[in-house]
Design an enzyme around this catalytic site. Structure first.
Site, PDB file in Angstrom:
ATOM      1  N   THR A 178      -2.168  -9.016  -8.962  1.00 12.27           N
ATOM      2  CA  THR A 178      -2.887  -9.774  -9.994  1.00 12.27           C
ATOM      3  C   THR A 178      -2.987 -11.243  -9.566  1.00 12.27           C
ATOM      4  N   CYS A 193      12.617 -11.208 -12.393  1.00  6.81           N
ATOM      5  CA  CYS A 193      11.309 -11.662 -12.884  1.00  6.81           C
ATOM      6  C   CYS A 193      10.652 -10.543 -13.693  1.00  6.81           C
ATOM      7  N   TRP A 220      -2.646  -4.575  -4.819  1.00  2.53           N
ATOM      8  CA  TRP A 220      -2.680  -4.533  -6.292  1.00  2.53           C
ATOM      9  C   TRP A 220      -2.035  -5.780  -6.875  1.00  2.53           C
ATOM     10  N   PRO A 275       0.820  -1.218   0.000  1.00  3.25           N
ATOM     11  CA  PRO A 275       0.000   0.000   0.000  1.00  3.25           C
ATOM     12  C   PRO A 275       0.855   1.270   0.000  1.00  3.25           C
ATOM     13  N   GLU A 302       4.190  -2.757 -13.413  1.00  6.11           N
ATOM     14  CA  GLU A 302       5.535  -3.206 -13.828  1.00  6.11           C
ATOM     15  C   GLU A 302       6.478  -2.029 -14.070  1.00  6.11           C
TER      16      GLU A 302
HETATM   17  P1  TGC Z   1      18.532   0.065  -7.850  1.00  3.35           P
HETATM   18  O1  TGC Z   1      19.632   0.663  -7.030  1.00  3.35           O
HETATM   19  O2  TGC Z   1      18.292   0.559  -9.209  1.00  3.35           O
HETATM   20  O3  TGC Z   1      18.736  -1.521  -7.923  1.00  3.35           O
HETATM   21  C1  TGC Z   1      18.848  -2.324  -6.753  1.00  3.35           C
HETATM   22  C2  TGC Z   1      19.474  -3.642  -7.167  1.00  3.35           C
HETATM   23  O4  TGC Z   1      18.674  -4.289  -8.158  1.00  3.35           O
HETATM   24  C3  TGC Z   1      19.407  -4.434  -9.385  1.00  3.35           C
HETATM   25  N1  TGC Z   1      18.499  -4.129 -10.495  1.00  3.35           N
HETATM   26  C4  TGC Z   1      18.165  -5.024 -11.428  1.00  3.35           C
HETATM   27  N2  TGC Z   1      18.524  -6.299 -11.603  1.00  3.35           N
HETATM   28  C5  TGC Z   1      17.992  -6.954 -12.650  1.00  3.35           C
HETATM   29  N3  TGC Z   1      17.118  -6.365 -13.480  1.00  3.35           N
HETATM   30  C6  TGC Z   1      16.715  -5.091 -13.335  1.00  3.35           C
HETATM   31  N4  TGC Z   1      15.811  -4.553 -14.162  1.00  3.35           N
HETATM   32  C7  TGC Z   1      17.253  -4.348 -12.264  1.00  3.35           C
HETATM   33  N5  TGC Z   1      17.085  -3.086 -11.804  1.00  3.35           N
HETATM   34  C8  TGC Z   1      17.852  -2.970 -10.738  1.00  3.35           C
HETATM   35  C9  TGC Z   1      20.521  -3.426  -9.300  1.00  3.35           C
HETATM   36  O5  TGC Z   1      21.616  -3.812 -10.090  1.00  3.35           O
HETATM   37  C10 TGC Z   1      20.840  -3.451  -7.824  1.00  3.35           C
HETATM   38  O6  TGC Z   1      21.593  -4.618  -7.561  1.00  3.35           O
HETATM   39  P2  TGC Z   1      22.785  -4.584  -6.474  1.00  3.35           P
HETATM   40  O7  TGC Z   1      23.338  -5.966  -6.543  1.00  3.35           O
HETATM   41  O8  TGC Z   1      23.711  -3.518  -6.946  1.00  3.35           O
HETATM   42  O9  TGC Z   1      22.109  -4.253  -5.179  1.00  3.35           O
HETATM   43  O10 TGC Z   1      17.232   0.162  -6.968  1.00  3.35           O
HETATM   44  P3  TGC Z   1      16.317   1.376  -6.644  1.00  3.35           P
HETATM   45  O11 TGC Z   1      15.741   1.108  -5.302  1.00  3.35           O
HETATM   46  O12 TGC Z   1      17.038   2.669  -6.888  1.00  3.35           O
HETATM   47  O13 TGC Z   1      15.207   1.125  -7.761  1.00  3.35           O
HETATM   48  C11 TGC Z   1      14.578   2.107  -8.391  1.00  3.35           C
HETATM   49  C12 TGC Z   1      13.713   1.600  -9.567  1.00  3.35           C
HETATM   50  C13 TGC Z   1      12.839   2.717  -9.993  1.00  3.35           C
HETATM   51  C14 TGC Z   1      14.614   1.190 -10.705  1.00  3.35           C
HETATM   52  C15 TGC Z   1      12.882   0.359  -9.229  1.00  3.35           C
HETATM   53  O14 TGC Z   1      12.558   0.315  -7.925  1.00  3.35           O
HETATM   54  C16 TGC Z   1      11.683   0.095 -10.127  1.00  3.35           C
HETATM   55  O15 TGC Z   1      11.819  -0.490 -11.205  1.00  3.35           O
HETATM   56  N6  TGC Z   1      10.453   0.454  -9.689  1.00  3.35           N
HETATM   57  C17 TGC Z   1       9.242   0.034 -10.351  1.00  3.35           C
HETATM   58  C18 TGC Z   1       8.531  -0.982  -9.483  1.00  3.35           C
HETATM   59  C19 TGC Z   1       7.891  -2.072 -10.267  1.00  3.35           C
HETATM   60  O16 TGC Z   1       8.158  -2.295 -11.446  1.00  3.35           O
HETATM   61  N7  TGC Z   1       7.002  -2.812  -9.638  1.00  3.35           N
HETATM   62  C20 TGC Z   1       6.359  -3.903 -10.301  1.00  3.35           C
HETATM   63  C21 TGC Z   1       5.500  -4.712  -9.371  1.00  3.35           C
HETATM   64  S1  TGC Z   1       4.940  -6.234 -10.105  1.00  3.35           S
HETATM   65  C22 TGC Z   1       3.722  -5.803 -11.150  1.00  3.35           C
HETATM   66  O17 TGC Z   1       3.409  -4.684 -11.388  1.00  3.35           O
HETATM   67  C23 TGC Z   1       3.043  -6.927 -11.806  1.00  3.35           C
HETATM   68  S2  TGC Z   1       1.709  -6.497 -12.826  1.00  3.35           S
HETATM   69  C24 TGC Z   1       1.674  -7.921 -13.705  1.00  3.35           C
HETATM   70  C25 TGC Z   1       0.476  -8.112 -14.567  1.00  3.35           C
HETATM   71  O18 TGC Z   1      -0.655  -8.107 -14.076  1.00  3.35           O
HETATM   72  O19 TGC Z   1       0.725  -8.354 -15.808  1.00  3.35           O
HETATM   73  P1  FAD Z   2       3.358   5.436  -7.065  1.00  5.80           P
HETATM   74  O1  FAD Z   2       4.694   4.809  -6.956  1.00  5.80           O
HETATM   75  O2  FAD Z   2       2.778   6.025  -5.837  1.00  5.80           O
HETATM   76  O3  FAD Z   2       3.415   6.534  -8.215  1.00  5.80           O
HETATM   77  C1  FAD Z   2       2.376   7.510  -8.429  1.00  5.80           C
HETATM   78  C2  FAD Z   2       2.830   8.460  -9.553  1.00  5.80           C
HETATM   79  O4  FAD Z   2       4.032   9.115  -9.155  1.00  5.80           O
HETATM   80  C3  FAD Z   2       3.158   7.729 -10.864  1.00  5.80           C
HETATM   81  O5  FAD Z   2       2.775   8.541 -11.942  1.00  5.80           O
HETATM   82  C4  FAD Z   2       4.678   7.606 -10.835  1.00  5.80           C
HETATM   83  O6  FAD Z   2       5.239   7.575 -12.146  1.00  5.80           O
HETATM   84  C5  FAD Z   2       5.055   8.900 -10.113  1.00  5.80           C
HETATM   85  N1  FAD Z   2       6.342   8.778  -9.402  1.00  5.80           N
HETATM   86  C6  FAD Z   2       6.655   7.930  -8.377  1.00  5.80           C
HETATM   87  N2  FAD Z   2       7.913   8.135  -7.984  1.00  5.80           N
HETATM   88  C7  FAD Z   2       8.427   9.114  -8.763  1.00  5.80           C
HETATM   89  C8  FAD Z   2       9.695   9.760  -8.861  1.00  5.80           C
HETATM   90  N3  FAD Z   2      10.724   9.423  -8.059  1.00  5.80           N
HETATM   91  N4  FAD Z   2       9.860  10.725  -9.780  1.00  5.80           N
HETATM   92  C9  FAD Z   2       8.841  11.068 -10.611  1.00  5.80           C
HETATM   93  N5  FAD Z   2       7.620  10.500 -10.580  1.00  5.80           N
HETATM   94  C10 FAD Z   2       7.427   9.526  -9.673  1.00  5.80           C
HETATM   95  N6  FAD Z   2       2.230  -5.180  -8.149  1.00  5.80           N
HETATM   96  C11 FAD Z   2       2.724  -6.401  -7.768  1.00  5.80           C
HETATM   97  O7  FAD Z   2       3.654  -6.491  -6.983  1.00  5.80           O
HETATM   98  N7  FAD Z   2       2.173  -7.543  -8.273  1.00  5.80           N
HETATM   99  C12 FAD Z   2       1.136  -7.540  -9.146  1.00  5.80           C
HETATM  100  O8  FAD Z   2       0.687  -8.602  -9.590  1.00  5.80           O
HETATM  101  C13 FAD Z   2       0.580  -6.276  -9.543  1.00  5.80           C
HETATM  102  N8  FAD Z   2      -0.519  -6.227 -10.354  1.00  5.80           N
HETATM  103  C14 FAD Z   2      -1.112  -5.014 -10.603  1.00  5.80           C
HETATM  104  C15 FAD Z   2      -2.331  -4.987 -11.287  1.00  5.80           C
HETATM  105  C16 FAD Z   2      -2.979  -3.773 -11.519  1.00  5.80           C
HETATM  106  C17 FAD Z   2      -4.313  -3.750 -12.208  1.00  5.80           C
HETATM  107  C18 FAD Z   2      -2.364  -2.563 -11.113  1.00  5.80           C
HETATM  108  C19 FAD Z   2      -3.016  -1.241 -11.395  1.00  5.80           C
HETATM  109  C20 FAD Z   2      -1.165  -2.588 -10.424  1.00  5.80           C
HETATM  110  C21 FAD Z   2      -0.524  -3.803 -10.137  1.00  5.80           C
HETATM  111  N9  FAD Z   2       0.646  -3.873  -9.379  1.00  5.80           N
HETATM  112  C22 FAD Z   2       1.174  -5.093  -9.016  1.00  5.80           C
HETATM  113  C23 FAD Z   2       1.198  -2.653  -8.784  1.00  5.80           C
HETATM  114  C24 FAD Z   2       2.032  -1.805  -9.728  1.00  5.80           C
HETATM  115  O9  FAD Z   2       3.275  -2.400  -9.994  1.00  5.80           O
HETATM  116  C25 FAD Z   2       2.185  -0.412  -9.092  1.00  5.80           C
HETATM  117  O10 FAD Z   2       0.919   0.201  -9.166  1.00  5.80           O
HETATM  118  C26 FAD Z   2       3.233   0.432  -9.790  1.00  5.80           C
HETATM  119  O11 FAD Z   2       4.528  -0.092  -9.588  1.00  5.80           O
HETATM  120  C27 FAD Z   2       3.190   1.911  -9.341  1.00  5.80           C
HETATM  121  O12 FAD Z   2       3.144   2.007  -7.957  1.00  5.80           O
HETATM  122  P2  FAD Z   2       2.023   2.918  -7.230  1.00  5.80           P
HETATM  123  O13 FAD Z   2       0.706   2.545  -7.792  1.00  5.80           O
HETATM  124  O14 FAD Z   2       2.243   2.807  -5.775  1.00  5.80           O
HETATM  125  O15 FAD Z   2       2.316   4.403  -7.708  1.00  5.80           O
END
Ligand code: TGC
Ligand code: FAD
Length: 398
Positions: A169, A249, A167, A139, A374
């Site tokens: 899936t 992943c 959130w 959250p 993602e």
């Molecule tokens: P940062 O310092 O960048 O990295 C920490 C450690 O992770 C490593 N790393 C990676 N390794 C492999 N692949 C990547 N893409 C990697 N990105 C980073 C990095 O090398 C480092 O390793 P180490 O050994 O040096 O510690 O970490 P940060 O905390 O500054 O990260 C910032 C940021 C923005 C890059 C990251 O947190 C981010 O990508 N945020 C987005 C969160 C996100 O994508 N959440 C997804 C949740 S799952 C989901 O949404 C499923 S929906 C699925 C569906 O329904 O289809």
């Molecule tokens: P926030 O991080 O609060 O961001 C809000 C806004 O602020 C965004 O526009 C973002 O771009 C912006 N923002 C945030 N930080 C910064 C910054 N530093 N600089 C500039 N702009 C910034 N997660 C899982 O783990 N597993 C799942 O299976 C999964 N399924 C999902 C399914 C659905 C339908 C949805 C909607 C989401 C799902 N998610 C899942 C969560 C998803 O990965 C997050 O919603 C996403 O990573 C963004 O996080 P947040 O919603 O907390 O937005």
């Protein structure tokens, strides 16, 4: 003589090898004959038909790139992407199910799991008998998962998990969840991120559904709540620590999304083209006017770029030459463009564009989630910005 294909102008499909083409055709046939008829009901009634899991499993569409001994079909990365494209042509929610099961549940178990975990879970996840989910987001921690507050504290027999994911899936229907938590040797320890396999009947675990979404309505989304959930050592990934675990992943799932959004955009473009050719106003087909024509030209140009990015990335992945910033670029570009194309296609349908029947607004609404999950559009921009400048801009300075 040379020809111009208005659905594949730069001819990537003819470049596919026989195996990839067969997977694409299987997925297309399944998506059009079995998923398309369910999509409107799924969207309007917020309903995910769980038979989809076993149907996809029967066709080898789940965890397709895993080796056969773990339930996969040894498909290429390109083939995996082509499956996502066909499924998302119908509904991003169905593609979400497939992505999570394949890239976010089967892949980490395959990559990080013990032999016992692989044998116990992978074959049944591949057939769709078991459904999985992936808990990273909380959250209060979305874009910044490194600050997560869910913890697992070590005991003599295993770990005690506390916290909540949001959130997620598939969580309400999942038999097993790959959950990322700060593992602490003792309560005061800062902890390091590790992966835990949470099973549906574990005491203290619940996964309430998140209802009344306006987007991805044919996909189940929910929370994961952990109240002193005991996790035996055999349900922990033994070696992987840190954000690298979940990000490995995500690289796979984000790549699949780059392909999936190609399918959604192609659907919207093709429907807009049909519509403006069929419908007349002022005595002529709408498509005889300059504005609709240049809108279609822009859509097709963007789609071509999306196709080529996804296809090239697939090839690089198949050759082991990919980098995660390539994935960020493709995920970001293709989600952003697909959303823009869907919105314009919606406009070109006039009032019909707001109905379920034409299914264009359905894609608009879905793609809003796809552009957010993602890693949001802007977060992937910042990942690329850091790569380009070597300066992180996630955290403000000064
Ligand atoms: P940062 O310092 O960048 O990295 C920490 C450690 O992770 C490593 N790393 C990676 N390794 C492999 N692949 C990547 N893409 C990697 N990105 C980073 C990095 O090398 C480092 O390793 P180490 O050994 O040096 O510690 O970490 P940060 O905390 O500054 O990260 C910032 C940021 C923005 C890059 C990251 O947190 C981010 O990508 N945020 C987005 C969160 C996100 O994508 N959440 C997804 C949740 S799952 C989901 O949404 C499923 S929906 C699925 C569906 O329904 O289809
Ligand atoms: P926030 O991080 O609060 O961001 C809000 C806004 O602020 C965004 O526009 C973002 O771009 C912006 N923002 C945030 N930080 C910064 C910054 N530093 N600089 C500039 N702009 C910034 N997660 C899982 O783990 N597993 C799942 O299976 C999964 N399924 C999902 C399914 C659905 C339908 C949805 C909607 C989401 C799902 N998610 C899942 C969560 C998803 O990965 C997050 O919603 C996403 O990573 C963004 O996080 P947040 O919603 O907390 O937005």
């Amino acid at each position: 003589s040379n020809s111009f294909n208005i659905n594949d102008p730069f001819q990537f499909e003819p470049e596919l090898n026989e195996d990839d083409r067969m997977v694409m055709e299987t997925a297309r046939d399944y998506a059009q004959s079995k998923l398309e008829p369910r999509a409107l009901k799924g969207n309007q009634e917020e309903y995910f038909d769980q038979d989809i899991a076993t149907e996809m499993g029967d066709l080898g569409l789940l965890g397709s790139y895993l080796p056969p001994e773990y339930g996969g079909v040894d498909a290429s990365q390109t083939a995996y992407g082509l499956i996502a494209r066909e499924v998302e042509r119908v509904d991003s929610g169905y593609r979400s199910f497939m992505s999570v099961q394949s890239s976010l549940v089967m892949y980490p178990i395959f990559k990080f799991g013990t032999e016992q975990q692989k044998e116990r879970f992978l074959p049944k996840l591949a057939t769709g008998e078991l459904i999985g989910c992936f808990g990273l987001t909380e959250p209060d921690h979305g874009s910044d998962p490194g600050s997560m507050s869910t913890t697992a504290v070590k005991t003599d027999e295993g770990w005690i998990l506390n916290g909540a994911k949001m959130w997620i899936t598939n969580s309400p229907i999942a038999d097993i969840g790959v959950v990322w938590a700060k593992a602490k040797e003792h309560k005061e320890d800062d902890g390091v991120i590790r992966g835990f396999l949470v099973e549906k009947n574990m005491e203290g675990y619940s996964a309430p559904s998140t209802k009344h979404k306006m987007s991805l309505r044919a996909s189940e989304t929910g929370e994961m709540i952990f109240e002193d959930v005991f996790i035996p050592e055999e349900n922990v990934f033994p070696d992987i620590t840190g954000l690298k675990g979940p990000f490995t992943c995500l690289n796979s799932a984000r790549y699949g999304i780059a392909w999936g959004t190609v399918g959604a955009a192609e659907f919207c473009y093709q429907k807009a083209r049909e519509y403006v050719l069929d419908r007349s106003q002022f005595g002529y087909p709408i498509g005889a006017n300059q504005l609709p024509q240049t809108k279609l030209a822009n859509m097709l140009t963007d789609i071509t770029q999306m196709q080529l990015l996804a296809w090239r990335l697939g090839k690089l992945k198949d050759e082991g030459r990919d980098h995660h910033s390539m994935v960020s670029m493709a995920k970001r570009n293709n989600c952003g463009k697909a959303l823009e194309i869907a919105r314009i296609a919606r406009d070109m349908h006039g009032a019909n564009g707001i109905t379920g029947e034409y299914r264009v607004i359905h894609h608009v609404m879905n793609l809003e989630s796809v552009n957010t999950y993602e890693g949001t559009y802007d977060i992937h921009g910042l990942i690329l910005g850091r790569e380009i400048t070597d300066i992180q801009a996630f955290v403000p300075r000064g």
